[in-house]
Design a protein around this motif. Structure first.
Motif, PDB file in Angstrom:
ATOM      1  N   ASP A  48      29.034 -67.723 -76.931  1.00 41.06           N
ATOM      2  CA  ASP A  48      29.962 -66.979 -77.849  1.00 41.06           C
ATOM      3  C   ASP A  48      30.260 -67.651 -79.142  1.00 41.06           C
ATOM      4  O   ASP A  48      30.546 -68.767 -79.050  1.00 41.06           O
ATOM      5  N   PHE A  49      30.066 -66.758 -80.208  1.00 40.62           N
ATOM      6  CA  PHE A  49      30.204 -67.215 -81.356  1.00 40.62           C
ATOM      7  C   PHE A  49      31.548 -66.520 -82.247  1.00 40.62           C
ATOM      8  O   PHE A  49      31.135 -65.486 -82.834  1.00 40.62           O
ATOM      9  N   PRO A  50      32.601 -67.116 -81.946  1.00 43.76           N
ATOM     10  CA  PRO A  50      33.777 -66.125 -82.357  1.00 43.76           C
ATOM     11  C   PRO A  50      33.873 -66.043 -83.968  1.00 43.76           C
ATOM     12  O   PRO A  50      34.311 -64.973 -84.422  1.00 43.76           O
ATOM     13  N   GLY A  51      33.184 -66.711 -84.817  1.00 44.21           N
ATOM     14  CA  GLY A  51      33.251 -66.568 -86.262  1.00 44.21           C
ATOM     15  C   GLY A  51      32.001 -65.432 -86.601  1.00 44.21           C
ATOM     16  O   GLY A  51      31.646 -65.395 -87.789  1.00 44.21           O
ATOM     17  N   ALA A  52      31.140 -65.154 -85.804  1.00 39.47           N
ATOM     18  CA  ALA A  52      30.040 -64.245 -86.064  1.00 39.47           C
ATOM     19  C   ALA A  52      29.852 -62.973 -85.403  1.00 39.47           C
ATOM     20  O   ALA A  52      29.143 -62.634 -84.302  1.00 39.47           O
ATOM     21  N   THR A 107      29.005 -76.142 -85.017  1.00 40.50           N
ATOM     22  CA  THR A 107      29.506 -77.331 -85.960  1.00 40.50           C
ATOM     23  C   THR A 107      30.164 -76.627 -86.951  1.00 40.50           C
ATOM     24  O   THR A 107      31.145 -77.555 -87.695  1.00 40.50           O
ATOM     25  N   ALA A 108      29.937 -75.574 -87.683  1.00 47.93           N
ATOM     26  CA  ALA A 108      30.400 -74.866 -88.903  1.00 47.93           C
ATOM     27  C   ALA A 108      31.847 -74.528 -88.519  1.00 47.93           C
ATOM     28  O   ALA A 108      32.159 -73.896 -87.460  1.00 47.93           O
ATOM     29  N   ASN A 109      32.829 -74.334 -89.730  1.00 50.56           N
ATOM     30  CA  ASN A 109      33.884 -73.861 -89.475  1.00 50.56           C
ATOM     31  C   ASN A 109      33.858 -72.208 -89.912  1.00 50.56           C
ATOM     32  O   ASN A 109      32.909 -71.897 -90.263  1.00 50.56           O
ATOM     33  N   ARG A 110      34.947 -71.519 -89.491  1.00 54.68           N
ATOM     34  CA  ARG A 110      34.815 -70.028 -89.560  1.00 54.68           C
ATOM     35  C   ARG A 110      34.436 -69.582 -91.082  1.00 54.68           C
ATOM     36  O   ARG A 110      33.793 -68.537 -91.433  1.00 54.68           O
ATOM     37  N   GLU A 112      32.525 -71.087 -93.161  1.00 57.60           N
ATOM     38  CA  GLU A 112      31.075 -71.473 -93.521  1.00 57.60           C
ATOM     39  C   GLU A 112      30.181 -70.485 -92.916  1.00 57.60           C
ATOM     40  O   GLU A 112      29.114 -70.461 -93.263  1.00 57.60           O
ATOM     41  N   ILE A 113      30.504 -69.881 -91.788  1.00 56.87           N
ATOM     42  CA  ILE A 113      29.541 -69.235 -90.901  1.00 56.87           C
ATOM     43  C   ILE A 113      28.966 -67.904 -91.885  1.00 56.87           C
ATOM     44  O   ILE A 113      27.564 -67.805 -91.456  1.00 56.87           O
ATOM     45  N   PRO A 114      29.972 -67.152 -92.373  1.00 59.04           N
ATOM     46  CA  PRO A 114      28.815 -65.963 -92.964  1.00 59.04           C
ATOM     47  C   PRO A 114      28.003 -66.387 -94.004  1.00 59.04           C
ATOM     48  O   PRO A 114      26.837 -65.993 -93.970  1.00 59.04           O
ATOM     49  N   ALA A 115      28.097 -67.490 -94.836  1.00 64.11           N
ATOM     50  CA  ALA A 115      27.132 -67.862 -95.598  1.00 64.11           C
ATOM     51  C   ALA A 115      25.765 -68.498 -94.809  1.00 64.11           C
ATOM     52  O   ALA A 115      24.813 -68.400 -95.410  1.00 64.11           O
ATOM     53  N   LEU A 116      26.273 -69.268 -93.776  1.00 62.07           N
ATOM     54  CA  LEU A 116      25.102 -69.727 -93.189  1.00 62.07           C
ATOM     55  C   LEU A 116      23.991 -68.481 -92.473  1.00 62.07           C
ATOM     56  O   LEU A 116      23.115 -68.595 -92.536  1.00 62.07           O
ATOM     57  N   ILE A 117      24.936 -67.532 -91.878  1.00 58.55           N
ATOM     58  CA  ILE A 117      24.419 -66.476 -91.159  1.00 58.55           C
ATOM     59  C   ILE A 117      23.207 -65.935 -92.612  1.00 58.55           C
ATOM     60  O   ILE A 117      21.976 -65.494 -92.327  1.00 58.55           O
ATOM     61  N   GLU A 118      23.822 -65.762 -93.582  1.00 58.10           N
ATOM     62  CA  GLU A 118      23.234 -64.817 -94.668  1.00 58.10           C
ATOM     63  C   GLU A 118      21.808 -65.938 -94.887  1.00 58.10           C
ATOM     64  O   GLU A 118      20.862 -65.169 -95.325  1.00 58.10           O
ATOM     65  N   SER A 119      21.965 -67.240 -94.988  1.00 59.00           N
ATOM     66  CA  SER A 119      20.991 -67.846 -95.524  1.00 59.00           C
ATOM     67  C   SER A 119      19.784 -67.895 -94.321  1.00 59.00           C
ATOM     68  O   SER A 119      18.619 -67.713 -94.726  1.00 59.00           O
ATOM     69  N   TRP A 120      20.016 -67.639 -93.268  1.00 56.94           N
ATOM     70  CA  TRP A 120      19.103 -67.368 -92.127  1.00 56.94           C
ATOM     71  C   TRP A 120      18.562 -66.028 -92.077  1.00 56.94           C
ATOM     72  O   TRP A 120      17.329 -66.059 -91.829  1.00 56.94           O
ATOM     73  N   LEU A 121      19.421 -64.966 -92.361  1.00 57.47           N
ATOM     74  CA  LEU A 121      18.806 -63.825 -92.586  1.00 57.47           C
ATOM     75  C   LEU A 121      17.736 -63.719 -93.608  1.00 57.47           C
ATOM     76  O   LEU A 121      16.486 -63.114 -93.512  1.00 57.47           O
ATOM     77  N   ASP A 122      18.128 -64.466 -94.911  1.00 57.12           N
ATOM     78  CA  ASP A 122      17.290 -64.269 -96.035  1.00 57.12           C
ATOM     79  C   ASP A 122      15.788 -65.144 -95.575  1.00 57.12           C
ATOM     80  O   ASP A 122      14.777 -64.726 -96.097  1.00 57.12           O
ATOM     81  N   ARG A 123      16.049 -65.977 -94.647  1.00 56.48           N
ATOM     82  CA  ARG A 123      14.693 -66.855 -94.290  1.00 56.48           C
ATOM     83  C   ARG A 123      13.893 -66.200 -93.410  1.00 56.48           C
ATOM     84  O   ARG A 123      12.630 -66.700 -93.092  1.00 56.48           O
ATOM     85  N   SER A 124      14.465 -65.011 -92.866  1.00 57.35           N
ATOM     86  CA  SER A 124      13.547 -64.462 -91.726  1.00 57.35           C
ATOM     87  C   SER A 124      12.940 -63.418 -92.048  1.00 57.35           C
ATOM     88  O   SER A 124      13.214 -62.435 -92.945  1.00 57.35           O
ATOM     89  N   ASP A 125      11.744 -62.726 -91.165  1.00 55.52           N
ATOM     90  CA  ASP A 125      11.356 -61.613 -91.228  1.00 55.52           C
ATOM     91  C   ASP A 125      12.295 -60.739 -90.368  1.00 55.52           C
ATOM     92  O   ASP A 125      13.038 -60.931 -89.693  1.00 55.52           O
ATOM     93  N   ALA A 126      11.776 -59.322 -90.192  1.00 58.04           N
ATOM     94  CA  ALA A 126      12.648 -58.271 -89.659  1.00 58.04           C
ATOM     95  C   ALA A 126      12.436 -58.602 -88.014  1.00 58.04           C
ATOM     96  O   ALA A 126      13.927 -58.413 -87.471  1.00 58.04           O
ATOM     97  N   SER A 127      11.649 -59.164 -87.476  1.00 60.12           N
ATOM     98  CA  SER A 127      11.728 -59.374 -86.075  1.00 60.12           C
ATOM     99  C   SER A 127      12.628 -60.428 -85.810  1.00 60.12           C
ATOM    100  O   SER A 127      13.387 -60.516 -84.842  1.00 60.12           O
TER     101      SER A 127
END
Length: 522
Positions: A48-52, A107-110, A112-127
């Motif tokens: 469970d990731f409350p901030g995501a 470990t991230a606070n709430r 920080e989470i949106p920017a963290l997810i955004e960076s992961w999406l940018d690093r990834s392909d569609a799959s």
């Protein structure tokens, strides 16, 4: 994340159960710790990731692309993860590793989470984006249940799946001790005195042929009370109340927990009981799905437990004993302990199957769904062993209702309008909702209904379509009950589609007064 994404994609399109088990087994056997443990936790719904949440992902998508384009795409695709994965305006090839995602979010606070997810999406392909979003939102829906994962683990470790069930609820992600045991590196992890859930024994539904070929002289009969099945676990260390699916609901029933001053594991039914009389299931619903219950709610909807069976007494595992022997132990324990808020489920004497049939048909008068029939020699074993326990439910009620609203389903049904709201007519000629159903029809019927909905939509409310009030369905249901949550004032319990009634005009569907006549004691 690449390996996890590939697993999800292959599971989504795998043709059958055995193929899915083989895919899971290969993944668990080949991936390192803690990656495989986190993948298992994702399948188990234990992360469970409350901030995501979904709202966070929608906001990120809205900031990166035209809002109207996103809305149209989401409406067409029907699945949030798939929509964002396909139209996210970036294409990377260095997705984060699965442990990196889990540990990063922890470990991230709430903020920080949106920017963290955004960076992961940018690093990834569609799959990988698809897998990442499914992981974050906690809704994999790729046709891989926790049960299939446990079967895969059992094959991997060459153990019986019931051994895994026995220790499962004493484990936590990333399940390192579980994998170590399955690979022969350590002993089986044991729960000790922790108040862990034990796998429940289930009954097979009675079919007409079963009635004729079974020797009922060896069976014991009980009512199948209309509440929720619970397991009561009390040890010297702690106390817990679990549903049959191992959900810990202790927090919502503290008044029950306060009475568990013994050392035993019991099987029973949670009910609202007033002055010894079992209330309808709708009363129990007032207590379910709540984090806590106020004193007022506890007074208005007092709960109790009807005890069916005993699994452990003072640390002794008595599940291998016969039903009759366990029942004797339960009766002796009950007489000695006199537990508050608990009753013994009465055994029903009978002399013939015809007598049982009559009792079954009268079940509604005592807030029962029918009968439970248990072989006198049956041990308490996990799963649904045929021939040991039977559930002989009363015949369902039925009525004709009109389709009012439709919504897309999930997983393989995400492209189809498969979740339906049905209504009946009031005396004033108004159609009011009484039930939601999403089962009981064939794939061929689903195709017909989906096309009909698209061609007869008259309004939209987000993901919900309002349709012309002309298509009639026959619904089956277990009972009708009063409900303050519906405009009609009533609700159907366990509604399902019995058949399409394209031959019947909507004006001839049932009336609200017909439904009200089916409500007990109204």
């Amino acid at each position: 994340m690449k390996a996890f994404a590939e697993l999800l994609e292959r599971l989504l399109f795998a043709p059958g159960r055995n193929t899915k088990i083989a895919l899971l087994r290969a993944y668990f056997a080949s991936r390192p710790d803690p990656e495989r443990g986190y993948a298992l936790a994702a399948i188990a719904g234990a992360l469970d990731f409350p901030g995501a949440k979904a709202a966070t992902l929608k906001a990120l998508a809205a900031a990166r692309m035209d809002a109207e384009l996103f809305a149209l795409s989401y409406d067409f695709v029907g699945d949030l993860a798939e929509t964002i994965a396909l139209i996210w305006p970036a294409h990377g090839d260095t997705p984060p590793a699965l442990p990196e995602v889990i540990e990063g979010l922890r470990t991230a606070n709430r903020a920080e989470i949106p920017a963290l997810i955004e960076s992961w999406l940018d690093r990834s392909d569609a799959s990988a984006r698809f897998a990442l979003i499914k992981l974050l939102t906690g809704g994999l829906r790729v046709g891989a249940s926790l049960r299939l994962a446990k079967l895969a683990l059992a094959e991997m470790g060459l153990v019986d799946v019931n051994q895994i069930e026995e220790v499962w609820h004493g484990l936590n992600p990333p399940y390192t001790s579980l994998f170590s045991w399955l690979e022969g590196k350590s002993a089986r992890p044991e729960p000790g005195e922790a108040p862990v859930f034990r796998p429940v024994m289930l009954a097979h539904p009675m079919e007409p042929g079963d009635v004729a070929r079974t020797d009922w002289r060896a069976f014991r009969a009980e009512q199948k009370f209309d509440g929720i099945r619970v397991q009561i676990v009390a040890t010297a260390q702690e106390r817990r109340l679990y549903t049959r699916n191992a959900e810990d609901i202790s927090h919502a029933f503290q008044e029950v927990l306060e009475q568990l001053t013994f050392d035993a594991v019991l099987d029973g039914e949670l009910l609202v009981i007033r002055d010894g009389v079992i209330a309808p299931f709708t009363d129990l619903q007032q207590r379910l799905n709540r984090k806590t219950a106020s004193a007022k709610l506890q007074r208005e909807f007092p709960v109790g437990i009807m005890l069916y069976d005993m699994l452990f007494e003072a640390g002794e595992d008595i599940r291998p004993l016969s039903f009759d022997a366990r029942r004797t132990r339960l009766e002796g324990w009950f007489a000695k302990t006199k537990p508050e808020r608990m009753q013994l489920s009465p055994l029903i004497p009978f002399s013939s199957i015809d007598e049982l049939a009559s009792l079954r048909e009268a079940a509604r008068t005592v807030q029962s769904e029918g009968l439970m029939l248990k072989h006198c020699e049956a041990p308490y074993v996990a799963g649904r062993p045929k021939g040991m326990w039977w559930k002989w439910k009363r015949e369902p009620l039925s009525l004709d209702a009109v389709l009012m609203y439709a919504q897309r389903g999930h997983g393989k049904r995400s492209s189809f309008y498969s979740d339906y709201t049905f209504g009946v007519w009031t005396a004033d000629g108004e159609l009011v909702p009484v039930a939601k159903a999403y089962s009981g029809y064939t794939d061929e019927e689903l195709n017909f209904i989906d096309k009909w909905i698209r061609a007869h939509t008259i309004n939209r409310f987000g993901p919900v379509r309002e349709v012309e009030k002309t298509l009639v369905f026959e619904l089956g249901f277990d009972s009708a009950q009063l409900s303050t949550r519906h405009k009609s004032g009533v609700a159907l319990r366990f509604p399902r589609v019995l058949r399409l009634r394209t031959d019947k005009p909507a004006s001839e569907a049932n009336r609200l007064e017909d439904v009200r006549r089916l409500i007990p004691l109204e």
